[in-house]
Scaffold this active site. Structure first.
Site, PDB file in Angstrom:
ATOM      1  N   ASP A 104      39.112  32.072  34.660  1.00  8.93           N
ATOM      2  CA  ASP A 104      38.119  33.462  35.117  1.00  8.93           C
ATOM      3  C   ASP A 104      37.868  33.090  36.621  1.00  8.93           C
ATOM      4  O   ASP A 104      36.596  32.861  36.987  1.00  8.93           O
ATOM      5  CB  ASP A 104      36.868  33.004  34.277  1.00  8.93           C
ATOM      6  CG  ASP A 104      36.245  34.500  34.210  1.00  8.93           C
ATOM      7  OD1 ASP A 104      36.269  35.514  35.046  1.00  8.93           O
ATOM      8  OD2 ASP A 104      35.114  34.291  33.779  1.00  8.93           O
ATOM      9  N   GLU A 134      31.970  39.706  40.971  1.00  8.76           N
ATOM     10  CA  GLU A 134      32.067  40.319  39.817  1.00  8.76           C
ATOM     11  C   GLU A 134      31.113  39.496  38.904  1.00  8.76           C
ATOM     12  O   GLU A 134      30.401  40.025  37.916  1.00  8.76           O
ATOM     13  CB  GLU A 134      33.633  40.124  39.113  1.00  8.76           C
ATOM     14  CG  GLU A 134      33.715  40.954  38.035  1.00  8.76           C
ATOM     15  CD  GLU A 134      33.374  40.053  36.487  1.00  8.76           C
ATOM     16  OE1 GLU A 134      33.175  40.514  35.439  1.00  8.76           O
ATOM     17  OE2 GLU A 134      33.280  38.688  36.713  1.00  8.76           O
ATOM     18  N   GLU A 135      30.923  38.321  38.818  1.00  8.26           N
ATOM     19  CA  GLU A 135      30.125  37.305  38.102  1.00  8.26           C
ATOM     20  C   GLU A 135      28.568  37.845  38.445  1.00  8.26           C
ATOM     21  O   GLU A 135      27.697  37.134  37.629  1.00  8.26           O
ATOM     22  CB  GLU A 135      30.039  35.966  38.229  1.00  8.26           C
ATOM     23  CG  GLU A 135      31.671  35.690  38.036  1.00  8.26           C
ATOM     24  CD  GLU A 135      31.945  35.766  36.451  1.00  8.26           C
ATOM     25  OE1 GLU A 135      31.144  35.979  35.610  1.00  8.26           O
ATOM     26  OE2 GLU A 135      32.975  35.212  36.132  1.00  8.26           O
TER      27      GLU A 135
HETATM   28 ZN   LIG Z   1      35.940  37.192  35.004  1.00  8.83          ZN
END
Ligand SMILES: [Zn+2]
Length: 347
Positions: A104, A134-135
């Protein structure tokens, strides 16, 4: 030229890139892709870590976009460069690469770079978009969406176990804030406990019926997590303030859920929402095996980049854990899957 996706994953995992600190991995990728002959662009992202004071040990952050010089891509492969904390570097055995971001999403970056190399050799107009943030708040995707490049298809990468996602559930962040009146706890009748009101409201939120989408199979339930709760001062003080932060994973329009929460809370707390990522449905392609992703992605923020698809190696169950890893076999299989999907879409 064939790109070694496993070796590239190793290198990427060993560069720390916790959200807000993606500069080093962005610089590495920009340079790497330029060496492969792409025209590479850095899209500056201004959003800074709210926990830091301005200029406090922060470098620049930017998305990396790569494509043939002057060409409009038909298909763009995209994922994120940031990871959750804490950072730990790469180790491996015969089967797996381990490390923060292994699945990820650094293994995915490597698989997409390797697939893009094969696609452009086959004459497909392909682009690569790697975003920051994104996180946390999708800051990179928002900047990218304001700067689209005319692509018809977006293949986003997150760990779906090499299955094509037919949907991603939405994410709705809800805050409940209850107010009351302080008093000596021996005389509760003189005050009004914000904590009592909040707890009762939360109890009713947990018990309320929520939308179900039978087409999503075992991922078809709306779920609620009360992730954070705070309030009060001491056991002998009636609390005048209390709050709870919830994350609701939605399977349809979020308005229905927002209305239902307001209805059951019934004025015992203020209800606000701070994030509302839509549930997205996507189409089937050929014989690729499918799944429904319970997690959210940048896809709802990348609407200007073409029809979305979601596919990537690895398991979301080990993402964000100390066991984060990616199977080398699955990683290499995904390179083939990206090539197959992009080829089917563009031919
Ligand atoms: Zn991700």
């Amino acid at each position: 030229m064939n790109i070694d996706a496993i070796d590239l994953t190793r290198k990427l995992v060993n560069i720390e890139s916790t959200s807000y600190h993606e500069g080093a991995v962005g610089a590495f990728l920009a340079e790497y892709l330029a060496t492969q002959g792409y025209a590479v662009e850095r899209m500056a992202v201004e959003q800074r870590d709210p926990a830091l004071t301005p200029g406090d040990g922060e470098g620049e952050r930017f998305n990396v976009y790569a494509a043939e010089q002057g060409a409009t891509p038909d298909v763009v492969l995209s994922t994120h460069m940031d990871t959750v904390p804490p950072f730990f570097g790469c180790r491996e055995d015969d089967e797996f690469l381990y490390g923060r971001g292994a699945c990820d999403a650094k293994g995915i970056i490597a698989a997409q770079v390797a697939a893009a190399e094969r696609l452009r050799e086959a004459g497909v107009k392909v682009g690569l978009l790697f975003v920051v943030g994104e996180e946390r708040d999708s800051a990179g995707a928002k900047v990218a969406n304001a700067n689209p490049r005319g692509s018809r298809f977006l293949i986003n990468g997150e760990p779906t176990g090499n299955h094509l996602a037919l949907a991603t559930k939405g994410a709705l962040r809800v805050e409940l804030r209850a107010h009351g009146r302080m008093a000596h706890s021996a005389y509760p009748e003189l005050g009004e406990s914000a904590i009592a009101k909040l707890v009762e409201a939360l109890h009713d939120v947990l018990a309320m019926p929520l939308p179900i989408e039978p087409e999503f199979g075992e991922a078809g339930a709306t779920t609620v997590n009360i992730g954070l709760i705070s309030g009060g001062y001491a056991p002998n003080v009636v609390a005048d303030k209390a709050e709870a932060h919830l994350l609701v994973r939605t399977v349809g329009p979020s308005q229905e859920v927002k209305d239902a929460i307001r209805r059951v809370v019934a004025g015992r707390a203020e209800v606000s929402t701070s994030l509302d990522l839509a549930c997205v449905r996507m189409r089937r392609v050929g014989e690729l095996p499918t799944m429904v992703a319970k997690f959210a992605t940048d896809i709802p923020m990348l609407t200007a980049w073409g029809e979305p698809f979601l596919l990537g190696p690895g398991s979301i169950h080990v993402a964000h854990t100390p066991q984060e890893r990616i199977s080398k076999k699955e990683l290499l299989e995904c390179v083939d899957l990206y090539v197959e999907l992009a080829t089917q879409l563009t031919s």
